[in-house]
Design a protein around this motif. Structure first.
Motif, PDB file in Angstrom:
ATOM      1  N   GLY A   1    -109.660  -5.644 -23.410  1.00  0.00           N
ATOM      2  CA  GLY A   1    -110.904  -5.276 -22.756  1.00  0.00           C
ATOM      3  C   GLY A   1    -111.364  -6.387 -21.824  1.00  0.00           C
ATOM      4  O   GLY A   1    -111.823  -6.128 -20.712  1.00  0.00           O
ATOM      5  N   THR A   2    -111.225  -7.635 -22.269  1.00  0.00           N
ATOM      6  CA  THR A   2    -111.629  -8.776 -21.451  1.00  0.00           C
ATOM      7  C   THR A   2    -110.898  -8.769 -20.116  1.00  0.00           C
ATOM      8  O   THR A   2    -111.453  -9.123 -19.089  1.00  0.00           O
ATOM      9  N   ARG A   3    -109.628  -8.357 -20.157  1.00  0.00           N
ATOM     10  CA  ARG A   3    -108.835  -8.375 -18.923  1.00  0.00           C
ATOM     11  C   ARG A   3    -108.883  -7.070 -18.164  1.00  0.00           C
ATOM     12  O   ARG A   3    -108.294  -6.966 -17.088  1.00  0.00           O
ATOM     13  N   SER A   4    -109.541  -6.040 -18.715  1.00  0.00           N
ATOM     14  CA  SER A   4    -109.332  -4.695 -18.169  1.00  0.00           C
ATOM     15  C   SER A   4    -109.787  -4.560 -16.725  1.00  0.00           C
ATOM     16  O   SER A   4    -109.161  -3.849 -15.952  1.00  0.00           O
ATOM     17  N   ILE A   5    -110.871  -5.215 -16.327  1.00  0.00           N
ATOM     18  CA  ILE A   5    -111.304  -5.122 -14.936  1.00  0.00           C
ATOM     19  C   ILE A   5    -110.401  -5.979 -14.068  1.00  0.00           C
ATOM     20  O   ILE A   5    -109.912  -5.555 -13.021  1.00  0.00           O
ATOM     21  N   HIS A   6    -110.147  -7.180 -14.563  1.00  0.00           N
ATOM     22  CA  HIS A   6    -109.429  -8.136 -13.748  1.00  0.00           C
ATOM     23  C   HIS A   6    -107.997  -7.704 -13.474  1.00  0.00           C
ATOM     24  O   HIS A   6    -107.480  -7.883 -12.379  1.00  0.00           O
ATOM     25  N   SER A   7    -107.348  -7.116 -14.481  1.00  0.00           N
ATOM     26  CA  SER A   7    -105.947  -6.752 -14.272  1.00  0.00           C
ATOM     27  C   SER A   7    -105.825  -5.449 -13.482  1.00  0.00           C
ATOM     28  O   SER A   7    -104.729  -5.080 -13.081  1.00  0.00           O
ATOM     29  N   ASN A   8    -106.924  -4.751 -13.270  1.00  0.00           N
ATOM     30  CA  ASN A   8    -106.869  -3.526 -12.472  1.00  0.00           C
ATOM     31  C   ASN A   8    -107.694  -3.669 -11.201  1.00  0.00           C
ATOM     32  O   ASN A   8    -108.216  -2.690 -10.677  1.00  0.00           O
ATOM     33  N   ILE A   9    -107.805  -4.899 -10.706  1.00  0.00           N
ATOM     34  CA  ILE A   9    -108.702  -5.154  -9.588  1.00  0.00           C
ATOM     35  C   ILE A   9    -108.290  -4.354  -8.352  1.00  0.00           C
ATOM     36  O   ILE A   9    -109.139  -3.904  -7.583  1.00  0.00           O
ATOM     37  N   GLY A  10    -106.987  -4.110  -8.202  1.00  0.00           N
ATOM     38  CA  GLY A  10    -106.517  -3.312  -7.071  1.00  0.00           C
ATOM     39  C   GLY A  10    -107.082  -1.910  -7.106  1.00  0.00           C
ATOM     40  O   GLY A  10    -107.525  -1.365  -6.098  1.00  0.00           O
ATOM     41  N   LEU A  11    -107.088  -1.344  -8.310  1.00  0.00           N
ATOM     42  CA  LEU A  11    -107.609   0.006  -8.505  1.00  0.00           C
ATOM     43  C   LEU A  11    -109.115   0.038  -8.231  1.00  0.00           C
ATOM     44  O   LEU A  11    -109.627   0.952  -7.585  1.00  0.00           O
ATOM     45  N   VAL A  12    -109.811  -0.999  -8.724  1.00  0.00           N
ATOM     46  CA  VAL A  12    -111.262  -1.069  -8.536  1.00  0.00           C
ATOM     47  C   VAL A  12    -111.596  -1.161  -7.052  1.00  0.00           C
ATOM     48  O   VAL A  12    -112.573  -0.580  -6.587  1.00  0.00           O
ATOM     49  N   ARG A  13    -110.751  -1.867  -6.295  1.00  0.00           N
ATOM     50  CA  ARG A  13    -111.055  -2.053  -4.869  1.00  0.00           C
ATOM     51  C   ARG A  13    -110.564  -0.902  -4.015  1.00  0.00           C
ATOM     52  O   ARG A  13    -110.846  -0.861  -2.835  1.00  0.00           O
ATOM     53  N   ALA A  14    -109.799   0.013  -4.588  1.00  0.00           N
ATOM     54  CA  ALA A  14    -109.247   1.090  -3.767  1.00  0.00           C
ATOM     55  C   ALA A  14    -109.914   2.434  -4.010  1.00  0.00           C
ATOM     56  O   ALA A  14    -109.962   3.253  -3.116  1.00  0.00           O
ATOM     57  N   LEU A  15    -110.383   2.678  -5.210  1.00  0.00           N
ATOM     58  CA  LEU A  15    -110.856   4.018  -5.531  1.00  0.00           C
ATOM     59  C   LEU A  15    -112.218   3.985  -6.209  1.00  0.00           C
ATOM     60  O   LEU A  15    -112.588   3.005  -6.844  1.00  0.00           O
ATOM     61  N   HIS A  16    -112.924   5.096  -6.081  1.00  0.00           N
ATOM     62  CA  HIS A  16    -114.215   5.237  -6.747  1.00  0.00           C
ATOM     63  C   HIS A  16    -114.035   5.935  -8.071  1.00  0.00           C
ATOM     64  O   HIS A  16    -113.442   6.998  -8.139  1.00  0.00           O
ATOM     65  N   PHE A  17    -114.544   5.378  -9.113  1.00  0.00           N
ATOM     66  CA  PHE A  17    -114.609   6.043 -10.401  1.00  0.00           C
ATOM     67  C   PHE A  17    -115.516   5.176 -11.248  1.00  0.00           C
ATOM     68  O   PHE A  17    -115.687   3.995 -10.939  1.00  0.00           O
ATOM     69  N   PRO A  18    -116.129   5.716 -12.296  1.00  0.00           N
ATOM     70  CA  PRO A  18    -116.965   4.868 -13.136  1.00  0.00           C
ATOM     71  C   PRO A  18    -116.089   3.777 -13.751  1.00  0.00           C
ATOM     72  O   PRO A  18    -115.072   4.074 -14.386  1.00  0.00           O
ATOM     73  N   ARG A  19    -116.469   2.532 -13.525  1.00  0.00           N
ATOM     74  CA  ARG A  19    -115.599   1.429 -13.960  1.00  0.00           C
ATOM     75  C   ARG A  19    -115.419   1.384 -15.464  1.00  0.00           C
ATOM     76  O   ARG A  19    -114.453   0.789 -15.952  1.00  0.00           O
ATOM     77  N   ALA A  20    -116.345   1.996 -16.205  1.00  0.00           N
ATOM     78  CA  ALA A  20    -116.210   1.996 -17.658  1.00  0.00           C
ATOM     79  C   ALA A  20    -114.929   2.721 -18.081  1.00  0.00           C
ATOM     80  O   ALA A  20    -114.442   2.540 -19.195  1.00  0.00           O
TER      81      ALA A  20
END
Lengths: 306, 255
Positions: A124-143
């Motif tokens: 969980g600690t890494r979940s945002i950081h390791s998917n940063i490409g996805l976060v910067r490319a697409l819209h979806f609730p980050r949760a």
């Protein structure tokens, strides 16, 4: 760069409107891009993405060992080998098994449930950081990201719990009605783990260094939660005050592990559980689940920065 | 005239600042880190800030196709992400109609999964429903042309050639209709036949989308596809106007 700095006043295309940008936006019903939705709207969006959450979890689960020759068998073998190491060290070398009836099921339950909680928090600690490409490319609730991590680990937990049930039968335990208590225990554990994963996902996304510290925090937590030994029989020898034992037993990991043992193992005594254990379990799950979700949502627009 | 046009995206003095960890002096050497800790306080020493977009303002209207041009590292892609709300802005505001989307799904796909599962995963990641994906699945596969040389769609994506992978990724990304669509150098994938197909698909997307933004290094593509151009240089808006004027100025600038 010494050429003309022609910042031409927009010639034809955009005549600077008399209205301020904010007023023009309001006039045409434009909204701020990337703004945080309200909490109910956020829950609705997340529900709308439920298929993505499960598909993403399942995809990662099946991609995990896809290059290994034995493939999906490792989902089963890895936790069993893990438990075998603990059995050798704690059961045989350190004799933690003394005074614990059915030590092997006791140990396996502890290791499997802890593995789920610990890995949920760690990934969980890494979940945002390791998917940063996805976060910067697409819209979806980050949760979706921490939750799908937990869903993936929960699928893994179900596999190992299935194996545990088979092993219990092999050890001569007969299925009894109390096995059904494993279902609410699993659900409460999952809600708790998802909540912790969301809290850590927010912290980890703003402070990536935290993910380096988590293994140590988690190991300390594991050793104090009675994963490989019984808190009762270990602490009884020493002159610890009663409240220390009680505090250790009320910590969420110990509560969920002991509830699972109580459900599955005949010889696990009810008096080893702290008083009001179900209330404590529900409390921890709600506190982490609801609190973690709200805490995560509060920074929704900031994920992907840096 | 100005009153009848409907704005779809309004950028109001947008600044984007990246924080780069590990870019500063002394980062990476243990002694430097230790002395930093001993000095105390200045924990942010190793963090460098990159001011990628500096005060850009513009208004985009319905039906426009806007090309973003500029040299490498001038902040084009960053501005696009800020408009989409994917990259938080440091100051200023971006207002938009609906949800601007970036044409790109690469990050959601997994090389260890089959093409088939990636189509489904990518569609879900873009917010399509299972029903929509089922309906368009065959179109996506046909469009990508992956199955022209045998049943490749049921093989893991890591077995694809880089061109095949790029084609499938584009086909998945282009399967969805968008309000405000942004394309970041997506036109140059695949072989000639595929490029022709994707050019056509982008025209279709333009027709259904309200506004299209295109980032490209190829001035030719911008001239062909867009009617308005915005020229960024070092994060600042250098010029904004009809595509011909801006492209001419840019070409004489870059020589």
């Amino acid at each position: 760069m010494t050429t003309t700095t022609t910042r031409t006043a927009p010639a034809a295309a955009p005549p600077p409107p008399d209205l301020a940008p904010a007023e023009l936006a309001a006039l045409h019903g434009l909204t701020v891009s990337g703004a945080r939705p309200s909490l109910p709207a956020y829950v609705r969006q997340l529900w709308g993405r439920r298929h993505f959450v499960t598909a993403f979890a399942t995809a990662r689960m099946s991609a995990q060992y896809s290059t290994a020759k034995l493939g999906q068998v490792w989902h089963l073998v890895t936790p069993l080998l893990n438990a075998l190491v603990y059995y050798f060290i704690f059961g045989i070398v350190m004799k933690a098994s003394h005074g614990v009836a059915d030590y092997i099921p006791f140990l396996l339950t502890g290791v499997f449930v802890w593995d789920f909680i610990g890995s949920s928090i760690n990934s969980g600690t890494r979940s945002i950081h390791s998917n940063i490409g996805l976060v910067r490319a697409l819209h979806f609730p980050r949760a979706s990201l921490p939750i799908s991590t937990v869903v993936q680990l929960f699928q893994q937990l179900l596999v190992t719990m299935g194996a545990l049930a088979v092993l219990l039968l092999a050890f001569g335990q007969m299925p009894r009605p109390s096995w059904l208590l494993a279902v609410p225990t699993l659900l409460l554990t999952a809600v708790f783990a998802a909540g912790c994963a969301m809290v850590m996902a927010r912290i980890g996304s703003s402070m990536p260094d935290v993910s380096q510290l988590m293994p140590f925090v988690l190991r300390t937590w594991m050793y104090s939660s009675g994963v490989m030994w019984s808190i009762d029989s270990m602490l009884a020898k020493d002159a610890f005050p009663h409240w220390v034992t009680l505090a250790l037993k009320c910590n969420p990991a110990a509560v969920f592990i002991d509830l699972m043992r109580f459900s599955l193992i005949d010889s696990f005594p009810a008096h080893a559980l702290p008083p009001h254990v179900w209330a404590i379990a529900v409390g921890w799950a709600l506190l982490a689940g609801v609190g973690g979700f709200v805490y995560f949502w509060k920074a929704e627009e900031a994920y992907g920065r840096g | 005239m100005a009153d009848t046009r409907v704005p779809t995206v309004i950028a109001d003095d947008v600044h984007v600042v990246y924080k780069v960890h590990g870019g500063g002096k002394g980062r990476g050497s243990a002694t430097a880190a230790l002395s930093r800790i001993l000095r105390g306080g200045k924990a942010e020493k190793g963090v460098r800030e990159v001011h990628a977009v500096r005060g850009v303002s513009f208004t985009a209207y319905k039906g426009e196709a806007i090309g973003l041009i500029g040299t490498n590292g001038s902040g084009k892609s960053t501005l696009l992400k800020a408009i989409a709300g994917l990259q938080p802005v440091a100051s200023g505001k971006v207002y938009s109609h609906g949800q601007p989307s970036l044409l790109g799904v690469n990050a959601a796909l997994m090389n260890d999964l089959t093409g088939e599962r990636n189509v489904i995963l990518g569609g879900l990641a873009m917010g399509m429903t299972k029903q929509q994906i089922r309906e368009r699945y065959q179109d996506i596969v046909d469009f990508s042309g992956i199955n022209e040389k045998g049943d490749f769609i049921s093989l893991p994506m890591r077995t694809y050639s880089s061109g095949m992978g790029a084609r499938l990724r584009f086909s998945i990304a282009a399967a969805k209709d968008h309000d405000v669509l942004m394309i970041d150098e997506a036109l140059a994938t695949g072989d000639a036949a595929f490029q022709k197909r994707s050019q056509k698909r982008i025209e279709e997307l333009r027709a259904t989308a309200g506004t299209v933004f295109l980032v490209s290094h190829s001035i030719g593509t911008v001239r062909e596809t867009c009617d308005r151009a915005i020229w960024l240089e070092r994060g600042e808006l250098r010029m904004d106007g009809p595509v011909k004027e801006v492209c001419d100025a840019y070409e004489s600038f870059s020589g």
